[in-house]
Design an enzyme around this catalytic site. Structure first.
Site, PDB file in Angstrom:
ATOM      1  N   HIS A 192       5.949  -0.075  -5.333  1.00 43.85           N
ATOM      2  CA  HIS A 192       4.901  -0.778  -4.589  1.00 43.85           C
ATOM      3  C   HIS A 192       4.378  -1.940  -5.412  1.00 43.85           C
ATOM      4  O   HIS A 192       4.221  -1.849  -6.624  1.00 43.85           O
ATOM      5  CB  HIS A 192       3.751   0.162  -4.207  1.00 43.85           C
ATOM      6  CG  HIS A 192       3.236   0.984  -5.334  1.00 43.85           C
ATOM      7  ND1 HIS A 192       3.857   2.126  -5.778  1.00 43.85           N
ATOM      8  CD2 HIS A 192       2.145   0.823  -6.126  1.00 43.85           C
ATOM      9  CE1 HIS A 192       3.179   2.639  -6.779  1.00 43.85           C
ATOM     10  NE2 HIS A 192       2.141   1.866  -7.023  1.00 43.85           N
ATOM     11  N   HIS A 206       1.207  -4.264  -6.043  1.00 39.04           N
ATOM     12  CA  HIS A 206      -0.243  -4.373  -5.853  1.00 39.04           C
ATOM     13  C   HIS A 206      -0.606  -5.844  -5.643  1.00 39.04           C
ATOM     14  O   HIS A 206      -0.202  -6.704  -6.439  1.00 39.04           O
ATOM     15  CB  HIS A 206      -0.990  -3.895  -7.101  1.00 39.04           C
ATOM     16  CG  HIS A 206      -0.873  -2.437  -7.394  1.00 39.04           C
ATOM     17  ND1 HIS A 206      -1.808  -1.521  -6.973  1.00 39.04           N
ATOM     18  CD2 HIS A 206       0.058  -1.726  -8.073  1.00 39.04           C
ATOM     19  CE1 HIS A 206      -1.467  -0.310  -7.401  1.00 39.04           C
ATOM     20  NE2 HIS A 206      -0.339  -0.402  -8.073  1.00 39.04           N
TER      21      HIS A 206
HETATM   22  P1  5GP Z   1       0.240   3.220  -9.123  1.00 36.70           P
HETATM   23  O1  5GP Z   1      -0.680   3.748 -10.173  1.00 36.70           O
HETATM   24  O2  5GP Z   1       1.321   4.208  -8.776  1.00 36.70           O
HETATM   25  O3  5GP Z   1       0.762   1.844  -9.404  1.00 36.70           O
HETATM   26  O4  5GP Z   1      -0.663   3.013  -7.830  1.00 36.70           O
HETATM   27  C1  5GP Z   1      -0.707   3.887  -6.762  1.00 36.70           C
HETATM   28  C2  5GP Z   1      -1.781   3.400  -5.842  1.00 36.70           C
HETATM   29  O5  5GP Z   1      -1.649   4.098  -4.628  1.00 36.70           O
HETATM   30  C3  5GP Z   1      -3.200   3.657  -6.372  1.00 36.70           C
HETATM   31  O6  5GP Z   1      -3.877   2.424  -6.455  1.00 36.70           O
HETATM   32  C4  5GP Z   1      -3.792   4.611  -5.335  1.00 36.70           C
HETATM   33  O7  5GP Z   1      -5.151   4.330  -5.072  1.00 36.70           O
HETATM   34  C5  5GP Z   1      -2.924   4.379  -4.114  1.00 36.70           C
HETATM   35  N1  5GP Z   1      -2.772   5.546  -3.271  1.00 36.70           N
HETATM   36  C6  5GP Z   1      -2.426   6.804  -3.689  1.00 36.70           C
HETATM   37  N2  5GP Z   1      -2.380   7.630  -2.625  1.00 36.70           N
HETATM   38  C7  5GP Z   1      -2.667   6.882  -1.527  1.00 36.70           C
HETATM   39  C8  5GP Z   1      -2.768   7.194  -0.124  1.00 36.70           C
HETATM   40  O8  5GP Z   1      -2.577   8.322   0.316  1.00 36.70           O
HETATM   41  N3  5GP Z   1      -3.089   6.154   0.703  1.00 36.70           N
HETATM   42  C9  5GP Z   1      -3.304   4.885   0.248  1.00 36.70           C
HETATM   43  N4  5GP Z   1      -3.613   3.949   1.133  1.00 36.70           N
HETATM   44  N5  5GP Z   1      -3.220   4.567  -1.066  1.00 36.70           N
HETATM   45  C10 5GP Z   1      -2.911   5.551  -1.936  1.00 36.70           C
END
Ligand code: 5GP
Ligand code: ZN
Length: 142
Positions: A100, A102
């Site tokens: 993903h 951001h």
């Molecule tokens: P990472 O740390 O993996 O780069 O970021 C994962 C992101 O996914 C985090 O910013 C977290 O808030 C978001 N996230 C995790 N679970 C969910 C969810 O169920 N729905 C949404 N919309 N965002 C999520």
């Protein structure tokens, strides 16, 4: 689709999200725990864990979508700029193992600082070490 992946469940519609974009290969929605208002995630619809795992057409579509969504994200929250990035692999802090991007709105006076203000160790490399790293990257994965 990976059975126990929250983002695959969002793409499938099994978990609700505030969707802001859907394309052939791409999906984008608001982060449920935003760093700032408007924080958006752009993902491939298919399950790939990292940027390198995505086939070229999927990766191109994800980054194109991120680029095209950015002005809309900025305008929606009246942002002055955006920080765009990926935590790419567990060691980088990636918590959801579905790739993903951001897209995080930024403001002139937000005081957050650039990506460079993460707590990097900042190695002191000599010329040979720079040359070795550049050569290894040019050679590619063996
Ligand atoms: P990472 O740390 O993996 O780069 O970021 C994962 C992101 O996914 C985090 O910013 C977290 O808030 C978001 N996230 C995790 N679970 C969910 C969810 O169920 N729905 C949404 N919309 N965002 C999520
Ligand atoms: Zn997934």
């Amino acid at each position: 689709m990976s059975d126990d992946c929250i983002f695959c469940s969002i793409v499938a519609g099994d978990v609700p999200s505030r969707t802001v974009h859907e394309g052939e290969h791409t999906f984008a929605f608001l982060d449920v725990n935003p760093l700032v208002r408007g924080h958006t995630l752009v993902i491939p619809k298919e399950h790939y864990e990292t940027v390198a795992e995505m086939p070229d057409d999927v990766r191109d579509a994800v980054f194109t979508a991120a680029g095209e969504l950015t002005p809309a994200v900025e305008e929606a929250v009246d942002a002055d700029a955006t920080t765009i990035g990926m935590n790419n692999g567990a060691a980088s802090g990636q918590e959801v193992p579905h790739a993903h991007v951001h897209v995080v709105p930024r403001f002139d006076d937000d005081g957050v600082g650039p990506l460079h203000t993460l707590d990097w160790p900042r190695p002191d490399l000599d010329d040979e070490e720079f040359d070795d790293v550049a050569e290894a990257i040019r050679d590619g994965p063996q």
